[in-house]
Design an enzyme around this catalytic site. Sequence first.
Site, PDB file in Angstrom:
ATOM      1  N   ARG A 146      21.537 -14.021  63.776  1.00  0.00           N
ATOM      2  CA  ARG A 146      22.981 -14.185  63.613  1.00  0.00           C
ATOM      3  C   ARG A 146      23.825 -13.286  64.514  1.00  0.00           C
ATOM      4  O   ARG A 146      25.042 -13.377  64.497  1.00  0.00           O
ATOM      5  CB  ARG A 146      23.345 -13.897  62.142  1.00  0.00           C
TER       6      ARG A 146
ATOM      7  N   HIS B 101      18.691 -10.001  62.310  1.00  0.00           N
ATOM      8  CA  HIS B 101      19.745 -10.397  61.364  1.00  0.00           C
ATOM      9  C   HIS B 101      19.701 -11.910  61.128  1.00  0.00           C
ATOM     10  O   HIS B 101      20.728 -12.576  61.029  1.00  0.00           O
ATOM     11  CB  HIS B 101      21.114  -9.971  61.906  1.00  0.00           C
TER      12      HIS B 101
ATOM     13  N   ASP C 288      11.792  -8.971  59.056  1.00  0.00           N
ATOM     14  CA  ASP C 288      12.303 -10.207  58.460  1.00  0.00           C
ATOM     15  C   ASP C 288      12.656 -11.202  59.549  1.00  0.00           C
ATOM     16  O   ASP C 288      12.682 -10.886  60.739  1.00  0.00           O
ATOM     17  CB  ASP C 288      13.471  -9.955  57.500  1.00  0.00           C
TER      18      ASP C 288
ATOM     19  N   ARG D 295       8.549 -17.575  55.313  1.00  0.00           N
ATOM     20  CA  ARG D 295       8.802 -18.632  54.343  1.00  0.00           C
ATOM     21  C   ARG D 295       7.659 -18.913  53.383  1.00  0.00           C
ATOM     22  O   ARG D 295       7.762 -19.825  52.555  1.00  0.00           O
ATOM     23  CB  ARG D 295       9.139 -19.954  55.088  1.00  0.00           C
TER      24      ARG D 295
HETATM   25  C1  LIG Z   1      24.439 -15.592  54.983  1.00  0.00           C
HETATM   26  C2  LIG Z   1      23.764 -14.341  55.397  1.00  0.00           C
HETATM   27  C3  LIG Z   1      24.347 -13.115  55.067  1.00  0.00           C
HETATM   28  C4  LIG Z   1      23.712 -11.926  55.442  1.00  0.00           C
HETATM   29  N1  LIG Z   1      24.257 -10.722  55.072  1.00  0.00           N
HETATM   30  C5  LIG Z   1      23.633  -9.565  55.409  1.00  0.00           C
HETATM   31  C6  LIG Z   1      24.141  -8.301  54.981  1.00  0.00           C
HETATM   32  O1  LIG Z   1      25.153  -8.195  54.296  1.00  0.00           O
HETATM   33  N2  LIG Z   1      23.458  -7.188  55.367  1.00  0.00           N
HETATM   34  C7  LIG Z   1      22.316  -7.250  56.120  1.00  0.00           C
HETATM   35  O2  LIG Z   1      21.727  -6.218  56.434  1.00  0.00           O
HETATM   36  N3  LIG Z   1      21.805  -8.439  56.504  1.00  0.00           N
HETATM   37  C8  LIG Z   1      22.422  -9.581  56.164  1.00  0.00           C
HETATM   38  N4  LIG Z   1      21.874 -10.786  56.543  1.00  0.00           N
HETATM   39  C9  LIG Z   1      20.582 -10.792  57.284  1.00  0.00           C
HETATM   40  C10 LIG Z   1      19.390 -10.823  56.332  1.00  0.00           C
HETATM   41  O3  LIG Z   1      19.254  -9.620  55.640  1.00  0.00           O
HETATM   42  C11 LIG Z   1      18.053 -11.077  57.066  1.00  0.00           C
HETATM   43  O4  LIG Z   1      17.942 -10.129  58.106  1.00  0.00           O
HETATM   44  C12 LIG Z   1      17.963 -12.475  57.649  1.00  0.00           C
HETATM   45  O5  LIG Z   1      18.517 -13.421  56.781  1.00  0.00           O
HETATM   46  C13 LIG Z   1      16.535 -12.849  58.084  1.00  0.00           C
HETATM   47  O6  LIG Z   1      15.796 -13.382  57.149  1.00  0.00           O
HETATM   48  P1  LIG Z   1      15.587 -14.971  56.780  1.00  0.00           P
HETATM   49  O7  LIG Z   1      15.214 -15.763  57.994  1.00  0.00           O
HETATM   50  O8  LIG Z   1      14.478 -14.870  55.806  1.00  0.00           O
HETATM   51  O9  LIG Z   1      16.887 -15.445  56.214  1.00  0.00           O
HETATM   52  C14 LIG Z   1      22.503 -11.972  56.173  1.00  0.00           C
HETATM   53  C15 LIG Z   1      21.930 -13.215  56.484  1.00  0.00           C
HETATM   54  C16 LIG Z   1      22.540 -14.387  56.106  1.00  0.00           C
HETATM   55  C17 LIG Z   1      21.882 -15.687  56.428  1.00  0.00           C
END
Ligand SMILES: Cc1cc2nc3c(=O)[nH]c(=O)nc-3n(C[C@H](O)[C@H](O)[C@H](O)COP(=O)(O)O)c2cc1C
Length: 338
Positions: free
Chosen positions: A239, A236, A267, A271
């Site tokens: 997070r 996530h 994911d 980048r």
């Molecule tokens: C601000 C924010 C909101 C997100 N909201 C969701 C969401 O609603 N549902 C979900 O499955 N993942 C959510 N994610 C996780 C992303 O889908 C993804 O797993 C994560 O950002 C990893 O990728 P990145 O490093 O490319 O950002 C959220 C991530 C961020 C940063």
Amino acid sequence: MNYQELLDKARKKMAPHCRVCKECNGVACKGEIPGTGGKGNGNAFKVCVDFLASVKINMDTIYEDNGQDTSISLFGKKFKYPFFAAPIGGMDFNYNGAITEAEYAEAVVKGTNKAGTAAFTGDGAPDHILLDALPAIKEVGGLAVPTIKPWKNDKAIEKIRKIEEVNAMAFAMDIDSAGLINLALAGKPVSPKSVDELKELSQATKIPFIVKGVMTAKGALKALEAGAYGIVVSSHGGRVLQDAPATCAVLPEIREAVGDKIKIFVDGGIRSGADVFKAIALGADAVLIGRPYVIAAFGGGAEGVALYTEKIGAELRETMIMTGCSKISDINRDKIII
Ligand SMILES: Cc1cc2nc3c(=O)[nH]c(=O)nc-3n(C[C@H](O)[C@H](O)[C@H](O)COP(=O)(O)O)c2cc1C
């Protein structure tokens, strides 16, 4: 508009929630939830970026060139590139509300479609986050993947029915949201799901089901048992659990455990086109990119999203040229050094 102009515009529009750093690695925003950061010390986000940087790519340009085909097939459909926009929700509480949930969904769903790929869309405590994306998904003929939170199954099935109405090609559930504090703070707690509960969801619909937020081989086998079409190896974006490992580091053992029985997306910190290449070499069928797509949407709407998709696609193609890969299935472990 070029990519630099897009970034400059996004930086002004996203302040102070996202700083649009030169490298999107979770350092400046660590601990910022709500916001864009990783949980606590931010390490679970940063470790993804650092791990990918440590993987090296083998160069070989002595081969008979047959061109490069970057396309893949998933859900019975063909996509120009093996990467998609990750689901992101909360334009007001995670960002500054300068674009609405509906505007974000429209930009990301239509922009990725224009560039030949697709978007996953998000969900959250307010019901409208999921619902606001559905009109755009309907407009593109269902070429998107709405992602719902791990609500109780009766509530989740109500949402699946709405997703069926727009003919979505698949739906996902981010089961790792069991750890999201903002849902609990909003009085809408979510919880872990048993294999039987997941099975009930996959059997409730004909639409392929993707379980998002799997980080172990055991977890992947449980998703397989539940009847999932695919999993997203994801923390996530760092997070939900401080000090989770890099998603791409756990990917090879997950692929080994499930073989080709299930589709694997990954994911976290992806980048560049080179990063997409590395993730596929480590065992992914396809990749999701999160935060940079939000930046592209703030900086340029659907056009910005399409431009960003083409940029990453071009980088992937260049990496394939330099490594003797004429199709995505040529990208394998021999092409990288860990
Ligand atoms: C601000 C924010 C909101 C997100 N909201 C969701 C969401 O609603 N549902 C979900 O499955 N993942 C959510 N994610 C996780 C992303 O889908 C993804 O797993 C994560 O950002 C990893 O990728 P990145 O490093 O490319 O950002 C959220 C991530 C961020 C940063």
